[in-house]
Design a protein around this motif. Structure first.
Motif, PDB file in Angstrom:
ATOM      1  N   GLY A  96      25.344  18.809  34.820  1.00  0.00           N
ATOM      2  CA  GLY A  96      25.664  19.711  35.919  1.00  0.00           C
ATOM      3  C   GLY A  96      25.512  21.177  35.590  1.00  0.00           C
ATOM      4  N   HIS A 113      23.005  23.040  35.914  1.00  0.00           N
ATOM      5  CA  HIS A 113      22.138  23.760  36.848  1.00  0.00           C
ATOM      6  C   HIS A 113      22.810  24.002  38.198  1.00  0.00           C
ATOM      7  N   LYS A 114      24.009  23.474  38.379  1.00  0.00           N
ATOM      8  CA  LYS A 114      24.728  23.675  39.635  1.00  0.00           C
ATOM      9  C   LYS A 114      25.594  24.923  39.543  1.00  0.00           C
ATOM     10  N   LYS A 115      25.738  25.610  40.658  1.00  0.00           N
ATOM     11  CA  LYS A 115      26.593  26.784  40.698  1.00  0.00           C
ATOM     12  C   LYS A 115      28.053  26.338  40.756  1.00  0.00           C
TER      13      LYS A 115
END
Length: 121
Positions: A13, A15-17
């Motif tokens: 995760g 790459h998730k904001k």
């Protein structure tokens, strides 16, 4: 560090904001949660105890007060004024004198009663 020693989900995760949880929604969910029967009984017992304490204080001050907003254990919502409740306040004469109270004293006692209603919630 060699790749075989890194856990496969170490950077899961990445790459998730990041979105923090809204504390207001958490508080609203907690507040709006349905109460158990035991919690409702406990809450009503506390409210009854508080209202009796306020009524006892008022009776010691010589104020005969009958809360007209109370129906089957539920009071009028906080902040709402119920004129019939305020009109049901009977002011007893001062114990030291037989003279009736002045309008200013009666107005002050009505304010105390109104504040007591707000304190009961």
């Amino acid at each position: 560090m060699p790749k075989d020693k890194v856990h496969p989900e170490t950077f899961k995760g990445c790459h998730k904001k990041f979105a923090p949880v809204k504390s207001a929604s958490v508080a609203a969910d907690r507040h709006n949660k349905t109460k158990t029967e035991a919690q409702v009984k406990r809450s009503q017992a506390r409210q009854t105890k508080k209202s009796r304490a306020v009524l006892n204080k008022l009776s010691k001050m010589g104020i005969q007060y009958s809360p007209g907003g109370v129906e089957r254990g539920r009071s009028v919502a906080r902040g709402m004024t119920d004129e019939t409740t305020l009109l049901s306040v009977a002011v007893a004469p001062s114990p030291t004198t037989a003279d009736p109270m002045t309008p200013a004293e009666q107005e002050r006692l009505c304010q105390i009663v109104a504040q007591a209603r707000i304190d009961l919630g």
